[in-house]
Design a protein around this motif. Structure first.
Motif, PDB file in Angstrom:
ATOM      1  N   PHE A 587      34.648  23.215  29.740  1.00 32.96           N
ATOM      2  CA  PHE A 587      35.586  24.152  29.126  1.00 32.96           C
ATOM      3  C   PHE A 587      36.013  23.672  27.748  1.00 32.96           C
ATOM      4  CE2 PHE A 587      35.751  24.765  33.628  1.00 32.96           C
ATOM      5  CZ  PHE A 587      35.906  26.135  33.811  1.00 32.96           C
ATOM      6  N   ARG A 592      39.249  29.973  24.891  1.00 33.21           N
ATOM      7  CA  ARG A 592      38.950  30.513  26.213  1.00 33.21           C
ATOM      8  C   ARG A 592      37.508  30.293  26.656  1.00 33.21           C
ATOM      9  NH1 ARG A 592      41.361  34.779  23.184  1.00 33.21           N
ATOM     10  NH2 ARG A 592      43.539  35.159  23.768  1.00 33.21           N
ATOM     11  N   LYS A 607      30.621  31.783  28.403  1.00 32.61           N
ATOM     12  CA  LYS A 607      31.502  32.856  28.823  1.00 32.61           C
ATOM     13  C   LYS A 607      32.869  32.681  28.198  1.00 32.61           C
ATOM     14  CE  LYS A 607      29.537  34.309  33.269  1.00 32.61           C
ATOM     15  NZ  LYS A 607      29.841  34.559  34.699  1.00 32.61           N
ATOM     16  N   GLU A 608      33.612  33.769  28.159  1.00 33.37           N
ATOM     17  CA  GLU A 608      34.976  33.708  27.652  1.00 33.37           C
ATOM     18  C   GLU A 608      35.920  34.194  28.734  1.00 33.37           C
ATOM     19  OE1 GLU A 608      37.200  35.953  24.115  1.00 33.37           O
ATOM     20  OE2 GLU A 608      35.911  34.296  23.450  1.00 33.37           O
ATOM     21  N   LEU A 609      36.893  33.353  29.069  1.00 33.39           N
ATOM     22  CA  LEU A 609      37.845  33.713  30.104  1.00 33.39           C
ATOM     23  C   LEU A 609      38.787  34.801  29.582  1.00 33.39           C
ATOM     24  CD1 LEU A 609      36.690  30.993  31.098  1.00 33.39           C
ATOM     25  CD2 LEU A 609      38.990  30.422  31.923  1.00 33.39           C
ATOM     26  N   THR A 611      41.843  35.500  29.395  1.00 27.50           N
ATOM     27  CA  THR A 611      43.234  35.054  29.487  1.00 27.50           C
ATOM     28  C   THR A 611      44.068  35.591  28.331  1.00 27.50           C
ATOM     29  OG1 THR A 611      42.691  33.047  28.280  1.00 27.50           O
ATOM     30  CG2 THR A 611      42.573  32.933  30.671  1.00 27.50           C
ATOM     31  N   THR A 640      45.946  27.885  34.572  1.00 30.85           N
ATOM     32  CA  THR A 640      45.112  29.078  34.744  1.00 30.85           C
ATOM     33  C   THR A 640      44.235  28.963  35.982  1.00 30.85           C
ATOM     34  OG1 THR A 640      45.036  29.413  32.346  1.00 30.85           O
ATOM     35  CG2 THR A 640      43.348  30.528  33.658  1.00 30.85           C
ATOM     36  N   TRP A 642      40.934  30.649  37.594  1.00 30.56           N
ATOM     37  CA  TRP A 642      39.792  31.502  37.207  1.00 30.56           C
ATOM     38  C   TRP A 642      38.799  31.594  38.350  1.00 30.56           C
ATOM     39  CZ3 TRP A 642      34.722  29.494  35.205  1.00 30.56           C
ATOM     40  CH2 TRP A 642      33.860  30.547  34.838  1.00 30.56           C
ATOM     41  N   PRO A 644      35.114  32.418  39.015  1.00 31.65           N
ATOM     42  CA  PRO A 644      33.888  32.647  38.261  1.00 31.65           C
ATOM     43  C   PRO A 644      33.036  33.798  38.802  1.00 31.65           C
ATOM     44  CG  PRO A 644      33.705  30.662  39.592  1.00 31.65           C
ATOM     45  CD  PRO A 644      35.123  31.105  39.694  1.00 31.65           C
ATOM     46  N   ASN A 647      35.394  36.873  37.646  1.00 28.47           N
ATOM     47  CA  ASN A 647      35.905  36.679  36.284  1.00 28.47           C
ATOM     48  C   ASN A 647      37.376  37.076  36.163  1.00 28.47           C
ATOM     49  OD1 ASN A 647      35.282  35.624  33.703  1.00 28.47           O
ATOM     50  ND2 ASN A 647      35.224  37.685  32.834  1.00 28.47           N
ATOM     51  N   VAL A 649      41.439  36.255  36.303  1.00 24.92           N
ATOM     52  CA  VAL A 649      42.279  35.098  36.009  1.00 24.92           C
ATOM     53  C   VAL A 649      43.721  35.382  36.395  1.00 24.92           C
ATOM     54  CG1 VAL A 649      40.837  34.299  34.101  1.00 24.92           C
ATOM     55  CG2 VAL A 649      42.764  35.818  33.644  1.00 24.92           C
TER      56      VAL A 649
END
Length: 848
Positions: A587, A592, A607-609, A611, A640, A642, A644, A647, A649
């Motif tokens: 990460f 993110r 990937k982009e979380l 958030t 946070t 998450w 996966p 996806n 959060v």
């Protein structure tokens, strides 16, 4: 004659030759008057050339008779042409050319170039970085060497100049000084200028007069050379790797070939001269023939062992409170002793740095300084020449991160490296503070790497450790940090090394070499094992490394790794990582993004979380297929969760009102690294603090966050047990009894705990004291940045160094000198001569 003047003379001779061709051409086309005018100009030019040569070389200079003969030839040609005498253009040209060749050869070969070389030191205490080059230039009959000390200024916290200094009176008596206001660079235009201050306007503590910044100096010379004012034991601070002056100087002297790689790649490599350091030249020379001590020192030194105590700027800035306490502890260790003498030499800029960067602590520093001086605890050394002091001393006590250690190293005098956070003698339990256990979570805590690079092993979960082997020749280099077992083999994964160490059941060792790269600091921060693969997680190494322990294949994944390693304001930030179901996650520490690598296929994605908060992530624990992420830093911190797969959060940012993050030195609030990790108990998440000021309990259903106080208390963490961390859960999920192990750093204690029930018990960690002493290194090959020394710890206090014997290997002068030869070019004291010879060859070219 100066190089520029000789070139002017040679150019004038060339112009005369070109005029001869024009004369011949004009005569052939019947342009008599033009030919006569050119002959007159040749006569005038020859006369001017003669005057210039006489002015520089004297009336008996070799070219003068040839010039006189040439003038006669020109006159004869002029008269013959003016009176119409029958001389062909070819004959006149031949006579002129024949006469001019004699002038040309005499100017070229009979006039020696004299180089004008100027040295521009600013602090007398740093003159040793230039002295041996000056000595070589001063002894060279074909050079004129000038030492021109330049003024400098102290700066206040706003960067303004507040006090002017000029140290021209403080140089050794044998160095002739020219005042800076009596030497005009614009008029003299020296052939070579040497400097030892690379900062120009980039130093926050001091500044040389702006007239002497590198870009100003470069206007007045064709050869500007920077020689570092410091020497090094093998490393270099980040702040030295790229400075503005490097782009204006023509050459940078490097201590050895290896040191060049520590400079920023933006600096052209052809600028570097890996010739050593004049500082070593001087210390070698002085130690062979030590000077008489100053009169005021003689009585205090006579008949005693003399120890040099060095207090550095880096040591002070790292932890100012501890630094000041350490000074008092060292002074008291020498108080009342008749067999030893302490010479305390603060860094020349230490007091200025206190004023500009630690102004609040400056009065306490003055108290400690005056305590030493007024109590006559030793010798306060504020002399300008550190090398003379080194020559008079028998050993070194002080900080590691200072160039002074390299001077003692090459001089072959023992060094004892202090821990500034130790302020008392060790007791029977202090050794536990040395056991900084890097728990190998996946291997049931079987292995620990302590005492530098020494591997200890225990049966699973028994915590009764015994010595297994050494991992590296350099004891405290931090080469390895993780151990993985596969069958009967151990795979020791690197931290600063660039290989995987493999140990067979019978103790046979081999290494898996990675692609070698030059790094300034840590290569990897962690490693994982998935089925037959090892994954190495990079810090500065330019790739994620996958090693197949079945077939020995190495693969390097370089794409997108900048996602999780960031350089912000010169500091590296590394995001957290984990491995689940054959996928490696890393990460970002600032946003993110998450990097995901399929270990088996080698395919990766970013990937982009989704958030709200963008705080990056510093820790991760997996619970029920969800990733619980600890924040790294930012304006709004949040824990946070998450998933996966979906996806989705969830963010938790309602921290207790009293929650704060404190910077490493504890003096101010920050917004970084609040937690290390966490453990789950049903709906509750327990968070252990890193820079946060409290443990936190999070209700994952309601989002409520409250302070949690662990039942085992929070005392400890000082001196031998100093730590920046508090507790770390070794597993994020409790066992069937509801217990989970937690290691409490301030006392080096391992507990198992049920925070819900408020119960805990201690695991006893056992090491055999005699075995620890047996493997304590003592004087050793310390690290690649500090080649050979002994360090202060629970087994070797200051009195052990003074009185002897120390625990571990005793001092070996020959070993120390051999170690330092690896990082010092021209370690025989000829660096200055080699620099001078190179620059002269560069300036004189084929004439050298």
């Amino acid at each position: 004659m100066r190089k520029a003047q000789k070139k002017q003379a040679e150019d004038l001779v060339k112009l005369l030759g070109q005029a001869h061709l024009e004369i011949k051409k004009n005569m052939e086309t019947g342009q008599k008057e033009a030919s006569l005018a050119l002959l007159a100009q040749c006569q005038e030019g020859a006369i001017e050339l003669g005057k210039m040569i006489e002015g520089e070389e004297g009336e008996k200079a070799a070219p003068i008779p040839h010039l006189e003969s040439y003038c006669e030839t020109v006159y004869e040609a002029f008269e013959a042409l003016r009176h119409g005498q029958s001389k062909s253009s070819g004959r006149i040209y031949k006579n002129l050319r024949k006469s001019l060749i004699k002038v040309e050869n005499s100017v070229k070969y009979d006039i020696k170039v004299r180089l004008e070389i100027v040295f521009l030191p600013y602090k007398a205490s740093m003159w040793d970085s230039l002295e041996s080059v000056w000595m070589a230039a001063d002894e060279d009959p074909d050079c004129d060497a000038y030492v021109v000390p330049i003024p400098y200024y102290d700066r206040n916290q706003d960067g303004n100049f507040v006090k002017r200094h000029y140290e021209g009176e403080d140089f050794p008596d044998y160095v002739p000084i020219t005042r800076y206001d009596a030497y005009c660079l614009a008029e003299r235009r020296p052939d070579v200028i040497y400097i030892h201050n690379p900062y120009d306007d980039g130093n926050y503590v001091t500044s040389v007069d702006p007239r002497f910044y590198s870009w100003e100096l470069k206007k007045y010379t064709d050869c500007l050379v920077y020689i570092p004012y410091y020497s090094t034991t093998g490393g270099m601070s980040e702040g030295q790797s790229l400075l503005s002056s490097y782009f204006y100087v023509d050459y940078i002297v490097a201590q050895c070939e290896k040191m060049i790689d520590l400079f920023d790649p933006a600096v052209p490599r052809d600028k570097f001269l890996p010739f050593g350091s004049p500082k070593f030249d001087r210390v070698i020379r002085m130690c062979k023939n030590p000077p008489d001590p100053p009169e005021t020192w003689r009585e205090k030194m006579e008949g005693k062992k003399v120890y040099f105590y060095n207090t550095s700027i880096n040591g002070m800035l790292a932890d100012t409170e501890a630094f000041l306490k350490k000074m008092r502890y060292v002074f008291d260790a020498f108080r009342g002793r008749d067999d030893v003498c302490l010479v305390w030499r603060p860094h020349p800029l230490l007091e200025s740095t206190f004023k500009s960067m630690r102004n609040i602590d400056y009065p306490e520093y003055i108290k400690v300084r005056d305590y030493f001086i007024d109590s006559e605890l030793g010798i306060f050394d504020d002399t300008p020449d550190i090398t003379e002091t080194i020559a008079l001393c028998d050993g070194y006590i002080g900080d590691a991160g200072t160039s002074v250690t390299s001077l003692f190293g090459i001089a072959g005098k023992p060094m004892f490296i202090l821990n500034n956070r130790i302020h008392s003698e060790p007791n029977d339990d202090s050794w536990r503070g040395e056991i900084k256990i890097g728990w190998n979570y996946a291997q049931k805590r079987r292995f620990v790497i302590i005492q530098g690079n020494r591997l200890y092993v225990s049966e699973s979960s028994v915590h009764n450790y015994s010595y297994l082997c050494d991992l590296s020749d350099y004891v405290y280099s931090g080469d390895y940090n993780m151990v993985w077992e596969d069958g009967k083999k151990l795979y020791i994964c690197p931290q600063c090394a660039q290989d995987i160490l493999v140990i067979e059941e019978d103790g046979t060792r081999s290494t898996v070499q990675l692609r070698p790269v030059t790094l300034k600091s840590q290569a990897f921060h962690w490693s994982y094992k998935w089925e037959r693969w090892l994954i190495l997680c990079p810090v500065q190494y330019p790739a994620i490394v996958r090693y197949d322990i079945r077939n020995g294949e190495l693969r390097y994944f370089t794409e997108h790794i900048d996602v999780f390693v960031k350089e912000i304001n010169g500091a590296l930030k590394v995001g957290c990582s984990t491995l689940q179901n054959g996928k490696y996650y890393n990460f970002s520490p600032i946003d993110r993004q998450v990097y995901i690598l399929d270990v088996e296929t080698g395919e990766s994605v970013i990937k982009e979380l989704p958030t709200k908060n963008q705080c990056g992530y510093a820790g991760v624990v997996i619970y029920k297929d969800e990733f619980w992420l600890m924040p790294y830093g930012g304006e709004r911190l949040s824990v946070t969760c998450w998933n996966p797969k979906t996806n989705e959060v969830k963010e938790y940012d309602q921290f207790p009102e009293e929650f704060r993050c404190m910077a490493l030195n504890g003096n101010y609030e920050c917004a970084e690294l609040p937690f290390i990790n966490c453990a789950f108990y049903g709906r509750y998440l327990y968070l252990t603090p890193n820079l946060g000021n409290m443990y936190v309990k999070l209700d994952t259903v309601t989002g409520e966050m409250t302070q949690w106080i662990p039942p085992f208390g929070e005392n400890g963490g000082k001196e031998y047990f100093y730590t920046l961390s508090r507790s770390v859960f070794l597993h994020g999920i409790p066992d069937e009894r509801g217990m989970t192990p937690i290691f409490f750093h301030p006392t080096r204690t391992l507990y198992e705990i049920n925070p819900e029930a408020g119960v805990y018990s201690e695991f006893k960690i056992h090491f055999d004291m005699e075995e620890l002493k047996q493997h304590e290194p003592g004087f050793c090959r310390y690290s690649r940045k500090l080649r050979y020394c002994c360090r202060e710890n629970a087994f070797n206090a200051i009195k052990n160094f003074i009185e002897g014997p120390i625990t571990g290997d005793q001092f070996d002068r020959e070993k120390q000198i051999e170690e330092y030869k690896e990082i010092v070019a021209n370690h025989d004291g000829t660096c200055g001569l080699k620099i001078h010879e190179f620059i002269c060859q560069r300036e004189w070219g084929s004439e050298w």
